[in-house]
Design a protein around this motif. Structure first.
Motif, short mmCIF file in Angstrom:
data_model
loop_
_atom_site.label_atom_id
_atom_site.label_comp_id
_atom_site.label_asym_id
_atom_site.label_seq_id
_atom_site.Cartn_x
_atom_site.Cartn_y
_atom_site.Cartn_z
N PHE A 1 2.61 -5.05 -2.42
CA PHE A 1 2.24 -3.94 -1.55
C PHE A 1 3.43 -3.10 -1.08
CE2 PHE A 1 -1.29 -7.02 -0.18
CZ PHE A 1 -2.14 -6.57 -1.18
N ARG B 1 -1.89 2.31 2.42
CA ARG B 1 -2.99 1.41 2.77
C ARG B 1 -4.11 1.48 1.73
NH1 ARG B 1 -7.75 2.30 5.03
NH2 ARG B 1 -7.22 4.42 5.59
N ARG C 1 -3.10 -0.30 -1.49
CA ARG C 1 -3.12 -1.74 -1.28
C ARG C 1 -4.55 -2.26 -1.38
NH1 ARG C 1 1.22 -2.59 3.71
NH2 ARG C 1 2.95 -1.59 2.62
N GLN C 2 -5.46 -1.55 -0.73
CA GLN C 2 -6.87 -1.95 -0.77
C GLN C 2 -7.42 -1.87 -2.19
OE1 GLN C 2 -8.87 0.27 2.31
NE2 GLN C 2 -8.08 -1.08 3.90
N ALA D 1 -4.01 -5.67 4.51
CA ALA D 1 -2.98 -5.90 3.51
C ALA D 1 -1.64 -5.38 4.02
CB ALA D 1 -3.34 -5.17 2.21
N ARG D 2 -0.61 -6.23 3.90
CA ARG D 2 0.72 -5.82 4.34
C ARG D 2 1.77 -6.37 3.39
NH1 ARG D 2 2.85 -10.16 7.98
NH2 ARG D 2 1.19 -11.68 8.04
N ALA D 3 2.92 -5.74 3.41
CA ALA D 3 4.07 -6.20 2.66
C ALA D 3 4.87 -7.14 3.56
CB ALA D 3 4.93 -5.02 2.22
#
Length: 92
Positions: A56, A61, A64-65, A87-89
């Motif tokens: 990600f 956003r 990522r999704q 979702a995150r890095a």
């Protein structure tokens, strides 16, 4: 791939294979939607995924999704009615 075990296990397996997460939580929210639209009676229709992955880094956003949705595409087409994605890095 045939489904084995719970849908939570299948979601986790798919996301692990596709995105190599450093953290992953698959949360069944179906009990909050019992009797509502999309409740198929299985107790496995509504989900939240909290995922951290190097994949990600640098992505919006929405992108990522999309990665998460792509990894679960066939499940979203049939077995999953609703999916919330966080979702995150790493380091965010």
């Amino acid at each position: 791939m045939p489904a084995t075990g719970s849908l939570a296990d299948l979601i986790a397996t798919r996301l692990t294979a596709a995105l190599a997460p450093t953290q992953l939580d698959v949360i069944n929210d179906s009990h909050h939607h019992s009797g509502h639209l999309g409740d198929d009676g299985t107790g496995e229709s509504h989900w939240t995924v909290a995922i951290e992955s190097e994949a990600f880094v640098g992505l919006s956003r929405v992108n990522r999704q999309r990665l998460v949705n792509n990894a679960l595409a066939d499940l979203l087409a049939g077995r999953i009615h609703a999916l919330a994605i966080r979702a995150r890095a790493p380091g965010e």
